[in-house]
Design a protein around this motif. Sequence first.
Motif, PDB file in Angstrom:
ATOM      1  N   GLY A 194       0.834  -1.241  -0.079  1.00 40.00           N
ATOM      2  CA  GLY A 194      -0.030  -0.234  -0.090  1.00 40.00           C
ATOM      3  C   GLY A 194       0.833   1.257   0.037  1.00 40.00           C
ATOM      4  O   GLY A 194       0.485   2.222  -0.635  1.00 40.00           O
ATOM      5  N   GLN A 195       1.962   1.374   0.787  1.00 38.34           N
ATOM      6  CA  GLN A 195       2.811   2.501   0.753  1.00 38.34           C
ATOM      7  C   GLN A 195       3.547   2.599  -0.621  1.00 38.34           C
ATOM      8  O   GLN A 195       3.580   3.654  -1.013  1.00 38.34           O
ATOM      9  CB  GLN A 195       3.892   2.133   1.824  1.00 38.34           C
ATOM     10  CG  GLN A 195       3.284   2.308   3.299  1.00 38.34           C
ATOM     11  CD  GLN A 195       4.411   1.877   4.439  1.00 38.34           C
ATOM     12  OE1 GLN A 195       5.373   1.265   4.229  1.00 38.34           O
ATOM     13  NE2 GLN A 195       4.224   2.603   5.470  1.00 38.34           N
ATOM     14  N   ALA A 201       1.043   4.039  -3.085  1.00 34.67           N
ATOM     15  CA  ALA A 201       0.703   5.397  -2.564  1.00 34.67           C
ATOM     16  C   ALA A 201       2.144   6.212  -3.329  1.00 34.67           C
ATOM     17  O   ALA A 201       2.055   7.261  -3.882  1.00 34.67           O
ATOM     18  CB  ALA A 201       0.833   5.752  -1.196  1.00 34.67           C
ATOM     19  N   TYR A 202       3.215   5.840  -2.806  1.00 35.34           N
ATOM     20  CA  TYR A 202       4.514   6.566  -3.573  1.00 35.34           C
ATOM     21  C   TYR A 202       4.455   6.558  -5.010  1.00 35.34           C
ATOM     22  O   TYR A 202       4.832   7.771  -5.358  1.00 35.34           O
ATOM     23  CB  TYR A 202       5.828   5.855  -2.825  1.00 35.34           C
ATOM     24  CG  TYR A 202       6.854   6.212  -3.202  1.00 35.34           C
ATOM     25  CD1 TYR A 202       7.409   7.481  -2.796  1.00 35.34           C
ATOM     26  CD2 TYR A 202       7.928   5.673  -4.167  1.00 35.34           C
ATOM     27  CE1 TYR A 202       8.791   8.008  -3.087  1.00 35.34           C
ATOM     28  CE2 TYR A 202       8.831   6.369  -4.688  1.00 35.34           C
ATOM     29  CZ  TYR A 202       9.592   7.579  -4.008  1.00 35.34           C
ATOM     30  OH  TYR A 202      10.498   7.969  -4.433  1.00 35.34           O
ATOM     31  N   ARG A 203       4.032   5.460  -5.459  1.00 36.00           N
ATOM     32  CA  ARG A 203       4.005   5.548  -7.002  1.00 36.00           C
ATOM     33  C   ARG A 203       3.165   6.544  -7.425  1.00 36.00           C
ATOM     34  O   ARG A 203       3.329   7.126  -8.501  1.00 36.00           O
ATOM     35  CB  ARG A 203       3.784   4.085  -7.487  1.00 36.00           C
ATOM     36  CG  ARG A 203       3.992   3.770  -9.044  1.00 36.00           C
ATOM     37  CD  ARG A 203       4.070   2.363  -9.422  1.00 36.00           C
ATOM     38  NE  ARG A 203       4.808   1.485  -8.785  1.00 36.00           N
ATOM     39  CZ  ARG A 203       4.916   0.174  -8.399  1.00 36.00           C
ATOM     40  NH1 ARG A 203       3.836  -0.439  -8.807  1.00 36.00           N
ATOM     41  NH2 ARG A 203       6.127  -0.452  -8.043  1.00 36.00           N
TER      42      ARG A 203
END
Length: 85
Positions: free
Chosen positions: A4-5, A8-10
Amino acid sequence: MTKGQIDAYRGEMQSRLEELTVMNAEQNSNISNVKETLGDIKTLLKEQNSRVRKNENMLSSITAIGGVLSVVFSGFIAWLFKGRL
């Protein structure tokens, strides 16, 4: 980092890349407008320089003619006064 992180970063990176692409396009547009305006200014400056050159030539010819006329008239007036003395 979790999946998930990473997603989100992508997503944030893709969003920032899109912003940079838009900003780059705007800058390229502004640069082309500046180049066009600069070309117009150069053209106007050339026209003004030619008009200034013509005016300077006319002024120098008028000054030369005035100088010759002043010498002729002062010589004539001197000749008149010389004849009376």
